[in-house]
Design an enzyme around this catalytic site. Structure first.
Site, PDB file in Angstrom:
ATOM      1  N   GLU A  12      65.661 -80.703  42.630  1.00  8.23           N
ATOM      2  CA  GLU A  12      66.154 -81.005  43.974  1.00  8.23           C
ATOM      3  C   GLU A  12      65.753 -79.901  44.933  1.00  8.23           C
ATOM      4  O   GLU A  12      65.181 -78.882  44.546  1.00  8.23           O
ATOM      5  CB  GLU A  12      67.676 -81.158  43.957  1.00  8.23           C
ATOM      6  N   HIS A  54      72.960 -73.098  39.892  1.00  5.88           N
ATOM      7  CA  HIS A  54      73.085 -73.108  41.346  1.00  5.88           C
ATOM      8  C   HIS A  54      74.447 -73.653  41.764  1.00  5.88           C
ATOM      9  O   HIS A  54      75.143 -74.307  40.985  1.00  5.88           O
ATOM     10  CB  HIS A  54      71.983 -73.953  41.975  1.00  5.88           C
ATOM     11  N   ARG A  60      78.173 -78.892  34.313  1.00 10.68           N
ATOM     12  CA  ARG A  60      78.984 -77.841  34.933  1.00 10.68           C
ATOM     13  C   ARG A  60      79.062 -76.622  34.016  1.00 10.68           C
ATOM     14  O   ARG A  60      79.339 -76.751  32.824  1.00 10.68           O
ATOM     15  CB  ARG A  60      80.403 -78.345  35.232  1.00 10.68           C
TER      16      ARG A  60
END
Length: 314
Positions: free
Chosen positions: A114, A171, A191
């Site tokens: 992304e 991130h 996560r």
């Protein structure tokens, strides 16, 4: 000739969301904590709907499958997803898999590389972008010890900044940031840390430490930042990234700017200003928060007004 495809967004509630998508873009958001606007999406977890024209009411995934001539892509699924995110609180620290890992472990889902264009940022806002571990063993040990301050790399941000976030990069967006995100069409997130927060039912959210450690790039690899900027009449085009996943550009228009017919279908998001799109003798008003696709064989076109857009394509 093919006309532009304007899309209706899908909104997602998030524990870290807020009201800024309404405040900044005028959206009629459905939740008190609206975290994400899936603006151009054919992902099953939230599909955009065609707002007008001959394909009005169709889901983007349906349009992709039934009218491939509009896109001329070799991908079996619509490969990209454009979002706006309101990080009114810190997002979880996370990492995404690449295509190969996701294909095996996530039922054939795409991986998730992304990138972020920072639309707005409060003073002092930061992101987490990478980590300091030099080996997998060190990564595991620092995670197990909860040594987050030493492990995680924080970077201050401001409006107009751009970050490329390849799969394998730990991130997180920090509190007070709004971004436009261009990503592979994936909803797979591992996560690593969630600040021990609890959801509305009083439960801590699931972590995915084994998979996260599997996919994290160690040591962290950073991309050289080098943008290509080109001036055109009444406009500036900045190319942020161009690779096998996507090309992402920012177009600034002040006046009337002309563009040649695109060789690829083109995803367009108006992040500021007002104006109009002129194509094939037709004019379409544009306002901040509009999202549309220019299919192939649309012809040459003009943008007129004072506009800032984020553009992406395969």
């Amino acid at each position: 000739m093919n006309e532009p495809i304007f899309l209706q967004s899908v909104f997602q509630e998030r524990i870290w969301g807020g009201q800024k998508l309404k405040q900044l873009f005028g959206y009629d958001i459905p939740y008190e904590r609206t975290g994400e606007c899936w603006a151009v999406s054919a992902h099953p977890n939230g599909q955009s709907i065609v707002k007008s024209g001959p394909y009005q009411g169709m889901l983007l995934g349906e349009l992709w499958n039934s009218h491939p001539e509009l896109f001329n892509s070799s991908s079996t699924v619509f490969p990209l997803l454009t979002k706006l995110l309101d990080a009114s609180d810190d997002l979880s620290v996370q990492v995404h898999p690449n295509d190969a890992y996701a294909g095996v472990h996530e039922n054939g889902e795409l991986g998730k590389t992304e990138c972020w264009y920072i639309v707005a940022a409060e003073p002092g806002a930061c992101i987490i972008y990478g980590h300091e571990a030099k080996t997998k063993h060190e990564l595991e040990s620092m995670i197990a010890a909860g040594n987050w301050d030493a492990l995680l790399t924080k970077v201050p941000v401001k409006a107009g900044d751009f970050f490329y976030v390849p799969s394998g990069t730990i991130h997180a967006l920090g509190k007070g940031i709004v971004v436009l995100e261009t990503q592979q069409s994936s909803d797979t997130t591992y996560r690593v840390y969630d600040y021990d927060r609890k959801d509305k039912d009083g439960n801590t959210r699931e972590l995915h430490l084994e998979k996260a450690i599997d996919v994290t790039t160690v040591p962290q690899a950073y991309q050289d930042v080098s943008y290509d900027t080109k001036e055109i009449e009444n406009g500036v085009i900045t190319t942020f990234v161009s690779n096998s996943f996507f090309t992402v550009e920012k177009w600034i228009v002040d006046g009337k700017a002309s563009f040649p017919e695109a060789k690829q279908y083109t995803i367009c998001s108006v992040i500021d200003g007002n104006g109009e799109l002129s194509i094939n003798g037709q004019s379409y008003p544009l306002a901040k928060g509009d999202h549309f696709i220019l299919p192939i064989s649309s012809g040459d076109f003009q943008l007129n007004g004072k506009l800032e857009l984020i553009i992406s394509h395969e």
